[in-house]
Motif scaffolding. Sequence first.
Motif, PDB file in Angstrom:
ATOM      1  N   GLN A 164      53.646  44.348  46.122  1.00  0.00           N
ATOM      2  CA  GLN A 164      53.568  43.964  44.842  1.00  0.00           C
ATOM      3  C   GLN A 164      53.317  42.546  44.447  1.00  0.00           C
ATOM      4  O   GLN A 164      52.247  42.386  43.682  1.00  0.00           O
ATOM      5  N   LYS A 165      53.842  41.504  45.413  1.00  0.00           N
ATOM      6  CA  LYS A 165      53.448  40.166  45.400  1.00  0.00           C
ATOM      7  C   LYS A 165      51.922  40.002  45.684  1.00  0.00           C
ATOM      8  O   LYS A 165      51.131  39.340  45.273  1.00  0.00           O
ATOM      9  N   LEU A 166      51.829  41.029  46.812  1.00  0.00           N
ATOM     10  CA  LEU A 166      50.134  40.765  47.330  1.00  0.00           C
ATOM     11  C   LEU A 166      49.254  41.114  46.163  1.00  0.00           C
ATOM     12  O   LEU A 166      48.429  40.321  45.959  1.00  0.00           O
ATOM     13  N   ASN A 167      49.606  42.217  45.206  1.00  0.00           N
ATOM     14  CA  ASN A 167      48.719  42.483  44.468  1.00  0.00           C
ATOM     15  C   ASN A 167      48.644  41.552  43.203  1.00  0.00           C
ATOM     16  O   ASN A 167      47.471  41.608  42.594  1.00  0.00           O
ATOM     17  N   GLN A 168      49.562  41.054  43.037  1.00  0.00           N
ATOM     18  CA  GLN A 168      49.730  40.100  41.939  1.00  0.00           C
ATOM     19  C   GLN A 168      48.643  38.938  42.196  1.00  0.00           C
ATOM     20  O   GLN A 168      48.022  38.345  41.469  1.00  0.00           O
ATOM     21  N   LYS A 169      49.111  38.477  43.488  1.00  0.00           N
ATOM     22  CA  LYS A 169      48.097  37.336  43.885  1.00  0.00           C
ATOM     23  C   LYS A 169      46.617  37.441  44.016  1.00  0.00           C
ATOM     24  O   LYS A 169      45.784  36.863  43.693  1.00  0.00           O
ATOM     25  N   LEU A 170      46.378  38.785  44.412  1.00  0.00           N
ATOM     26  CA  LEU A 170      44.730  39.347  44.273  1.00  0.00           C
ATOM     27  C   LEU A 170      44.258  39.353  43.144  1.00  0.00           C
ATOM     28  O   LEU A 170      43.228  38.821  42.858  1.00  0.00           O
ATOM     29  N   ALA A 171      45.138  39.953  41.945  1.00  0.00           N
ATOM     30  CA  ALA A 171      44.756  39.927  40.681  1.00  0.00           C
ATOM     31  C   ALA A 171      44.540  38.499  40.093  1.00  0.00           C
ATOM     32  O   ALA A 171      43.515  38.412  39.411  1.00  0.00           O
ATOM     33  N   LEU A 172      45.283  37.431  40.491  1.00  0.00           N
ATOM     34  CA  LEU A 172      45.152  36.045  39.947  1.00  0.00           C
ATOM     35  C   LEU A 172      43.813  35.492  40.594  1.00  0.00           C
ATOM     36  O   LEU A 172      43.204  34.828  39.808  1.00  0.00           O
ATOM     37  N   MET A 173      43.919  35.833  41.981  1.00  0.00           N
ATOM     38  CA  MET A 173      42.510  35.088  42.512  1.00  0.00           C
ATOM     39  C   MET A 173      41.362  35.853  41.962  1.00  0.00           C
ATOM     40  O   MET A 173      40.315  34.888  41.370  1.00  0.00           O
ATOM     41  N   ASP A 178      36.802  34.546  38.193  1.00  0.00           N
ATOM     42  CA  ASP A 178      35.627  35.175  37.149  1.00  0.00           C
ATOM     43  C   ASP A 178      35.595  34.131  36.126  1.00  0.00           C
ATOM     44  O   ASP A 178      34.657  33.815  35.474  1.00  0.00           O
ATOM     45  N   SER A 179      36.661  33.362  35.802  1.00  0.00           N
ATOM     46  CA  SER A 179      36.910  32.115  34.786  1.00  0.00           C
ATOM     47  C   SER A 179      35.847  31.307  35.265  1.00  0.00           C
ATOM     48  O   SER A 179      35.434  30.561  34.511  1.00  0.00           O
ATOM     49  N   VAL A 180      35.937  30.883  36.377  1.00  0.00           N
ATOM     50  CA  VAL A 180      35.254  29.590  37.028  1.00  0.00           C
ATOM     51  C   VAL A 180      33.760  30.010  37.186  1.00  0.00           C
ATOM     52  O   VAL A 180      32.822  29.207  36.647  1.00  0.00           O
ATOM     53  N   VAL A 181      33.249  31.353  37.099  1.00  0.00           N
ATOM     54  CA  VAL A 181      32.002  31.617  36.946  1.00  0.00           C
ATOM     55  C   VAL A 181      31.473  31.669  35.733  1.00  0.00           C
ATOM     56  O   VAL A 181      30.376  31.248  35.334  1.00  0.00           O
ATOM     57  N   ARG A 182      32.308  32.146  34.765  1.00  0.00           N
ATOM     58  CA  ARG A 182      31.946  32.068  33.211  1.00  0.00           C
ATOM     59  C   ARG A 182      31.530  30.740  32.936  1.00  0.00           C
ATOM     60  O   ARG A 182      30.737  30.273  32.069  1.00  0.00           O
ATOM     61  N   LEU A 183      32.450  29.692  33.218  1.00  0.00           N
ATOM     62  CA  LEU A 183      32.405  28.401  32.739  1.00  0.00           C
ATOM     63  C   LEU A 183      31.209  27.656  33.192  1.00  0.00           C
ATOM     64  O   LEU A 183      30.484  27.040  32.906  1.00  0.00           O
ATOM     65  N   SER A 184      31.087  28.136  34.627  1.00  0.00           N
ATOM     66  CA  SER A 184      29.672  27.421  35.513  1.00  0.00           C
ATOM     67  C   SER A 184      28.424  28.060  34.786  1.00  0.00           C
ATOM     68  O   SER A 184      27.471  27.338  34.473  1.00  0.00           O
ATOM     69  N   LEU A 185      28.424  29.163  34.352  1.00  0.00           N
ATOM     70  CA  LEU A 185      27.183  29.667  33.627  1.00  0.00           C
ATOM     71  C   LEU A 185      27.024  29.225  32.231  1.00  0.00           C
ATOM     72  O   LEU A 185      25.816  28.960  31.824  1.00  0.00           O
TER      73      LEU A 185
END
Length: 475
Positions: A164-173, A178-185
């Motif tokens: 459960q914690k692993l899936n949460q970490k992967l989702a946050l990553m 995605d947000s970094v890519v959007r801001l960069s573009l």
Amino acid sequence: MFTPPSGFSPHLAGTEPGEEEEAPQEGPVPGACMADGPLITSASLETLIQNLVPTADYYPEKPYVFTFLLSARLFIPPPELLSRVCELCIKQQQLDQSPLDAVRGVRKFGPKLLQLLKEWTETFPSDFREEKMVGHLEDLIHRIAPCDEVGSDECGTIYSTVLQKLNQKLALMSQGEDSVVRLSLTASSISDKLASFKAKPPPIQKDMLAICNDPYTLAQQLTHVELEHLGHIGPEEFVQAFVQKDPLDTTQPCFSDHKKTSNLEAYVRWFNRLCYLVATEICMPGKKKQRAQVIEFFIDVARECFNIGNFNSLMAIISGMNMSPVSRLKKTWGKAKTAKFFILEHQMDPTGNFYNYRTALRGAAHRSQTANSSRERIVIPFFSLLIKDIYFLNEGCANRLPNGHVNFEKFVELARQVGEFMTWKQVECPFEQDRTILHYLHTAPIFSEDGLYLASYESESPENQVEKDRWKALR
């Protein structure tokens, strides 16, 4: 060679060149010792893997687990390493035999193996993005849980929590990337339009002082951005950034297709963006008095960053103010009060391998260790210098010794540097977010180097023939 930090005692004596390795045995390998024994300097990869695997009577020290999981990817892909761990567990505990034969050993070593997997998934969650890794993880757990009728429910609960914690970490990553890519573009598209001008730069509708005129507030928001970027960077990225082909590996390098360093690279881009944003803000005002006010403002912001412990933003601001299109504005600088700027420049002076900065960093790190508030725990290092230190550590020492053994002493020092960074990045930003300022920092238009020169020449005319020729070419 590097001296490992005090208190860190990987529990394995190095094998002398020419010695033959003994066949794998149950428990820690021969020559293993506890915290008061000799520090490991080198060993074969197989020996290091075997020393990672817990048994009924043995569990590797936490620093060893971190150091080996961090560095092992240079020699063996994570899925293959987890598969080898699974094989060693089967061999050592005879888990491939009937449950009745293995139940005694599993009751003792099962929780320890789960603890190892828990540390792995929490510290290096990106390793488990591959389906193969998750498959090995499930296989290993299923070999433990059914064997212990008494503890199977507990093991199952722990395993569920780990997943459960692993899936949460992967989702946050994924969300963070995605947000970094959007801001960069968004930022690059705006900047490209502004950088394509052929005449006098068009005025920017808003400037930094219109958005935020309080240096301390802007320093706080810059700290938000820095800590957000730091939070996305995994420890493995520092190793993968400089990965080279293992000379004893006849296959392709572990990361030949794609170096998994996207978060690290995004952070370097943020530093460059902040440099150019500062330079753009200074060069854009048409009046000398306004430009001087912007210079004084950013000097105060840089000072507040230093006080907070945000050395990365501090260095970006100083770098932006030292860019040639800005530094050539002599009339503007003559109007500004710059005494504090020269003090800050002295703190970040590269002389003596950044001796002054490293002294200040040690002070901030000490303050962080004894802090009573999250405000005092903030340490954001000058990231490019940290990368440079790790690069020279990697280049200056071989990964393997002439006898083929892994140069583990090198990776102890690497783990010390990366581990310190991991401690700093876990600090939660104590300052309240200002979304208007954050949006401006991420999306405000910035000029290219040519754009900055043209804006600079428009503000203060070229003084020599070289500048005149460049201005003519740019126009």
